[in-house]
Design a protein around this motif. Sequence first.
Motif, mmCIF file in Angstrom:
data_model
loop_
_atom_site.group_PDB
_atom_site.id
_atom_site.type_symbol
_atom_site.label_atom_id
_atom_site.label_comp_id
_atom_site.label_asym_id
_atom_site.label_seq_id
_atom_site.Cartn_x
_atom_site.Cartn_y
_atom_site.Cartn_z
ATOM 1 N N UNK A 4 0.666 -1.166 -0.090
ATOM 2 C CA UNK A 4 -0.003 -0.001 -0.227
ATOM 3 C C UNK A 4 0.700 1.176 0.052
ATOM 4 N N UNK A 5 0.263 2.277 -0.147
ATOM 5 C CA UNK A 5 1.112 3.744 -0.316
ATOM 6 C C UNK A 5 1.207 4.280 1.286
ATOM 7 N N UNK A 76 4.624 7.808 -4.040
ATOM 8 C CA UNK A 76 4.320 8.912 -3.692
ATOM 9 C C UNK A 76 5.117 10.230 -4.390
ATOM 10 N N UNK A 77 4.452 11.435 -3.686
ATOM 11 C CA UNK A 77 4.982 12.882 -4.302
ATOM 12 C C UNK A 77 6.055 13.108 -3.724
ATOM 13 N N UNK A 78 6.794 14.006 -4.548
ATOM 14 C CA UNK A 78 8.192 14.477 -3.976
ATOM 15 C C UNK A 78 8.324 14.621 -2.561
ATOM 16 N N UNK A 79 7.441 15.812 -2.246
ATOM 17 C CA UNK A 79 7.489 16.076 -0.772
ATOM 18 C C UNK A 79 7.034 15.270 0.193
ATOM 19 N N UNK A 80 6.394 13.960 -0.110
ATOM 20 C CA UNK A 80 5.741 13.195 0.531
ATOM 21 C C UNK A 80 6.387 11.955 0.922
ATOM 22 N N UNK A 81 7.728 11.822 0.199
ATOM 23 C CA UNK A 81 8.290 10.694 -0.125
ATOM 24 C C UNK A 81 9.769 10.736 0.586
ATOM 25 N N UNK A 82 9.807 9.811 1.790
ATOM 26 C CA UNK A 82 11.273 9.889 2.436
ATOM 27 C C UNK A 82 12.461 9.723 1.508
ATOM 28 N N UNK A 83 13.492 10.500 1.889
ATOM 29 C CA UNK A 83 14.769 10.089 0.982
ATOM 30 C C UNK A 83 15.103 8.433 0.960
ATOM 31 N N UNK A 137 2.288 8.939 -11.860
ATOM 32 C CA UNK A 137 2.941 8.148 -10.715
ATOM 33 C C UNK A 137 4.121 8.909 -10.003
ATOM 34 N N UNK A 138 4.598 8.269 -8.897
ATOM 35 C CA UNK A 138 5.582 8.830 -8.038
ATOM 36 C C UNK A 138 6.807 8.934 -8.573
ATOM 37 N N UNK A 139 7.553 10.021 -8.147
ATOM 38 C CA UNK A 139 9.136 10.442 -8.618
ATOM 39 C C UNK A 139 10.007 9.240 -8.390
ATOM 40 N N UNK A 140 9.774 8.412 -7.081
ATOM 41 C CA UNK A 140 10.774 7.347 -6.978
ATOM 42 C C UNK A 140 10.604 6.386 -7.953
ATOM 43 N N UNK A 141 9.536 5.854 -8.222
ATOM 44 C CA UNK A 141 9.249 4.842 -9.225
ATOM 45 C C UNK A 141 9.695 5.670 -10.558
ATOM 46 N N UNK A 142 9.618 6.684 -10.946
ATOM 47 C CA UNK A 142 9.863 7.217 -12.283
ATOM 48 C C UNK A 142 11.426 7.267 -12.588
#
Length: 176
Positions: A4-5, A76-83, A137-142
């Motif tokens: 899940x997200x 997830x989105x850039x600002x909501x995704x932990x490094x 889609x989320x930045x991490x996936x891309x």
Amino acid sequence: VLEGDLAGSRADAPIAGSLESTAAAVKRLGRQALTVRMDVADMASVEEATDRVLAEWGGVDVVVNVAHYRGPGYDGPLLGTPVEVFERTVTGDIVAPIVILQKVVPGMVERGGGTIVNMSSFVAFSNPPGPPGRGGWGLAYAVGKGGFDRIAGVIDAELEGTGVVVHNVEPGLTAY
């Protein structure tokens, strides 16, 4: 399991199939199967799994890189995704396939041939139609898919004349 997200708007969902059921299907076709578990976000797991295959079978003729990191936050989105999510995604999507290839390609070259197929994604070279959760889609996936997408062309050029060929396959939207 498709996890899940981070926001909790999508629950974990099982993915059909298993190592055991796939191995059974292969054996019903009169072929051999070796079940090996691997976590692409854990380099020790990747190395151990690859080493086991090489020890059991002596070499690999075909590699299909299809696994990638699918843990919480990968979409997830850039600002909501932990490094840390970006780190796990890059490890699972880019570093793990490279580790596998570094272990199996020498044998392919020595034997005069082999095939590597990387399952790429539209995400690697296209902008999303909307933000994550609303058609995008989320930045991490891309980032993971974008880096992964470059592996095939670069390695194919490097291995020219060895009999080893490397391809990307971009299957389009798939349902699971």
